[in-house]
Design a protein around this motif. Structure first.
Motif, PDB file in Angstrom:
ATOM      1  N   GLN A 189       0.823  -1.205   0.000  1.00 11.79           N
ATOM      2  CA  GLN A 189       0.000   0.000   0.000  1.00 11.79           C
ATOM      3  C   GLN A 189       0.863   1.264   0.000  1.00 11.79           C
ATOM      4  N   VAL A 190       0.319   2.318  -0.562  1.00  6.76           N
ATOM      5  CA  VAL A 190       0.922   3.648  -0.457  1.00  6.76           C
ATOM      6  C   VAL A 190      -0.138   4.592   0.103  1.00  6.76           C
ATOM      7  N   LEU A 191       0.323   5.672   0.725  1.00  5.35           N
ATOM      8  CA  LEU A 191      -0.578   6.680   1.263  1.00  5.35           C
ATOM      9  C   LEU A 191      -0.679   7.836   0.282  1.00  5.35           C
ATOM     10  N   ARG A 192      -1.884   8.239  -0.026  1.00  6.68           N
ATOM     11  CA  ARG A 192      -2.096   9.441  -0.826  1.00  6.68           C
ATOM     12  C   ARG A 192      -2.426  10.584   0.123  1.00  6.68           C
ATOM     13  N   LEU A 193      -1.647  11.660   0.050  1.00  6.10           N
ATOM     14  CA  LEU A 193      -1.776  12.797   0.952  1.00  6.10           C
ATOM     15  C   LEU A 193      -2.106  14.062   0.168  1.00  6.10           C
ATOM     16  N   ARG A 194      -2.901  14.912   0.777  1.00  6.59           N
ATOM     17  CA  ARG A 194      -3.158  16.242   0.232  1.00  6.59           C
ATOM     18  C   ARG A 194      -2.352  17.248   1.051  1.00  6.59           C
ATOM     19  N   GLY A 233       5.807   3.719   5.651  1.00  7.74           N
ATOM     20  CA  GLY A 233       6.797   3.638   6.717  1.00  7.74           C
ATOM     21  C   GLY A 233       7.712   4.839   6.834  1.00  7.74           C
ATOM     22  N   MET A 234       7.439   5.919   6.120  1.00  4.93           N
ATOM     23  CA  MET A 234       8.340   7.067   6.147  1.00  4.93           C
ATOM     24  C   MET A 234       8.231   7.810   7.469  1.00  4.93           C
ATOM     25  N   ASN A 235       9.240   8.627   7.779  1.00  2.00           N
ATOM     26  CA  ASN A 235       9.222   9.409   9.012  1.00  2.00           C
ATOM     27  C   ASN A 235       8.926  10.875   8.703  1.00  2.00           C
ATOM     28  N   LEU A 236       8.791  11.663   9.754  1.00  2.00           N
ATOM     29  CA  LEU A 236       8.401  13.062   9.572  1.00  2.00           C
ATOM     30  C   LEU A 236       9.511  13.901   8.943  1.00  2.00           C
ATOM     31  N   TYR A 237      10.752  13.473   9.067  1.00  2.00           N
ATOM     32  CA  TYR A 237      11.810  14.192   8.348  1.00  2.00           C
ATOM     33  C   TYR A 237      11.677  13.931   6.848  1.00  2.00           C
ATOM     34  N   ASP A 238      11.369  12.684   6.487  1.00  2.00           N
ATOM     35  CA  ASP A 238      11.128  12.376   5.076  1.00  2.00           C
ATOM     36  C   ASP A 238       9.973  13.216   4.536  1.00  2.00           C
ATOM     37  N   LEU A 239       8.931  13.367   5.337  1.00  2.00           N
ATOM     38  CA  LEU A 239       7.780  14.157   4.894  1.00  2.00           C
ATOM     39  C   LEU A 239       8.173  15.610   4.658  1.00  2.00           C
ATOM     40  N   HIS A 240       9.045  16.133   5.496  1.00  2.79           N
ATOM     41  CA  HIS A 240       9.585  17.488   5.271  1.00  2.79           C
ATOM     42  C   HIS A 240      10.220  17.584   3.896  1.00  2.79           C
ATOM     43  N   ASP A 241      11.050  16.599   3.531  1.00  5.13           N
ATOM     44  CA  ASP A 241      11.693  16.611   2.220  1.00  5.13           C
ATOM     45  C   ASP A 241      10.659  16.540   1.100  1.00  5.13           C
ATOM     46  N   VAL A 242       9.625  15.728   1.298  1.00  2.00           N
ATOM     47  CA  VAL A 242       8.581  15.588   0.287  1.00  2.00           C
ATOM     48  C   VAL A 242       7.894  16.929   0.036  1.00  2.00           C
ATOM     49  N   ILE A 243       7.533  17.624   1.116  1.00  2.38           N
ATOM     50  CA  ILE A 243       6.833  18.903   0.977  1.00  2.38           C
ATOM     51  C   ILE A 243       7.740  19.942   0.317  1.00  2.38           C
ATOM     52  N   GLN A 244       8.997  20.002   0.749  1.00  2.00           N
ATOM     53  CA  GLN A 244       9.922  20.963   0.163  1.00  2.00           C
ATOM     54  C   GLN A 244      10.085  20.729  -1.335  1.00  2.00           C
ATOM     55  N   VAL A 263      15.327  15.112  15.242  1.00  2.10           N
ATOM     56  CA  VAL A 263      14.423  14.312  16.071  1.00  2.10           C
ATOM     57  C   VAL A 263      13.326  13.689  15.219  1.00  2.10           C
ATOM     58  N   TYR A 264      12.987  14.315  14.093  1.00  2.00           N
ATOM     59  CA  TYR A 264      11.896  13.803  13.260  1.00  2.00           C
ATOM     60  C   TYR A 264      12.285  12.564  12.462  1.00  2.00           C
ATOM     61  N   GLU A 265      13.576  12.246  12.425  1.00  3.49           N
ATOM     62  CA  GLU A 265      13.989  11.016  11.766  1.00  3.49           C
ATOM     63  C   GLU A 265      13.509   9.788  12.528  1.00  3.49           C
ATOM     64  N   ASP A 266      13.185   9.957  13.805  1.00  5.66           N
ATOM     65  CA  ASP A 266      12.754   8.841  14.647  1.00  5.66           C
ATOM     66  C   ASP A 266      11.253   8.844  14.909  1.00  5.66           C
ATOM     67  N   ILE A 267      10.512   9.689  14.192  1.00  2.61           N
ATOM     68  CA  ILE A 267       9.065   9.772  14.399  1.00  2.61           C
ATOM     69  C   ILE A 267       8.362   9.394  13.100  1.00  2.61           C
ATOM     70  N   ASP A 268       7.673   8.270  13.102  1.00  2.35           N
ATOM     71  CA  ASP A 268       6.963   7.811  11.907  1.00  2.35           C
ATOM     72  C   ASP A 268       5.707   8.634  11.680  1.00  2.35           C
ATOM     73  N   ILE A 269       5.327   8.772  10.417  1.00  2.69           N
ATOM     74  CA  ILE A 269       4.103   9.516  10.125  1.00  2.69           C
ATOM     75  C   ILE A 269       2.864   8.724  10.524  1.00  2.69           C
ATOM     76  N   ALA A 270       2.981   7.402  10.591  1.00  4.21           N
ATOM     77  CA  ALA A 270       1.805   6.562  10.833  1.00  4.21           C
ATOM     78  C   ALA A 270       1.061   6.956  12.101  1.00  4.21           C
ATOM     79  N   GLY A 271       1.792   7.284  13.154  1.00  5.54           N
ATOM     80  CA  GLY A 271       1.149   7.593  14.417  1.00  5.54           C
ATOM     81  C   GLY A 271       0.701   9.036  14.552  1.00  5.54           C
ATOM     82  N   HIS A 272       0.980   9.880  13.566  1.00 10.76           N
ATOM     83  CA  HIS A 272       0.665  11.304  13.681  1.00 10.76           C
ATOM     84  C   HIS A 272      -0.115  11.845  12.487  1.00 10.76           C
TER      85      HIS A 272
END
Length: 217
Positions: A16-21, A43-54, A97-106
């Motif tokens: 599965q993949v997550l589709r985000l707006r 399984g990505m973390n919040l630091y990865d999400l930062h890179d995605v948004i940027q 610190v966001y490298e250790d925080i998964d997006i799944a729980g937030h």
């Protein structure tokens, strides 16, 4: 003989993949709606999400950031990590610190009143984005192609991260935001220097026929 197919004949489900707006909701030069539909691995973390948004809005990732959960951007918020709730200077957060925080729980599920907010500090103002889970769907591309921006479902131009004058020199200010004007001046001087060399004023670098005849006259 049993009609039940063997386990080897049953295709395994696609990952599965997550589709985000991702929506830019505030910023110093937000002049038009900006929505990016992106697909990411769960399984990505919040630091990865930062890179995605940027990357999705063509920002350069030079500035610190933090996340919070809230129903809207002006109401009560629960910072991530929670220790930031008591820190008025959130731009001092160690973003590693966001490298250790998964997006799944937030990442709130569809229908949850809360929204994940992402704040990117900037040289002349802060940028805020909301991140909403749209759906979870089968993965169609190989893993190395994720994250992916779904262009046909996205909307609006990329906002300008820096003052428009700086783009004339194709540069951006440093992370402190102090040297932008000086850098622009230096870039202009460098451009003038290149123009002088191209016009033949720097004889050492001029290998044209005209220069050869002039120097050997």
């Amino acid at each position: 003989m049993s009609d039940v197919p063997s386990s080897s004949a049953i295709p395994s489900p696609r990952p599965q993949v997550l589709r985000l707006r991702v929506t830019c909701v505030d910023g110093p030069r937000l002049d038009a709606p900006c929505i990016r539909m992106v697909e990411v691995m769960p399984g990505m973390n919040l630091y990865d999400l930062h890179d995605v948004i940027q990357d999705a809005v063509q920002f350069d990732g030079e500035y610190p950031f933090y996340y919070f959960l809230a129903q809207d951007r002006t109401g009560a918020r629960d910072c991530i990590p929670a220790i930031l709730d008591a820190d008025p200077l959130k731009e001092t957060v160690d973003v590693d610190v966001y490298e250790d925080i998964d997006i799944a729980g937030h990442l709130p599920a569809p229908g949850d009143a809360r929204i994940l907010h992402y704040v990117n500090f900037g040289a002349d103002g802060d940028w805020m984005f909301t991140v909403e889970r749209v759906e979870e769907r089968p993965q169609w591309l190989p893993p190395e192609y994720y994250p992916a921006v779904i262009g046909e479902l996205s909307e609006g131009p990329d906002p300008l991260q820096y003052d428009p004058d700086l783009y004339r020199y194709n540069i951006a200010p440093d992370a402190a935001g102090d040297d932008g004007a000086d850098g622009a001046g230096e870039a202009g001087e460098a451009a003038e220097g290149d123009a002088d060399g191209a016009s033949g004023e720097d004889a050492d670098d001029d290998w044209s026929l005209e220069a050869f005849l002039r120097d050997n006259d």
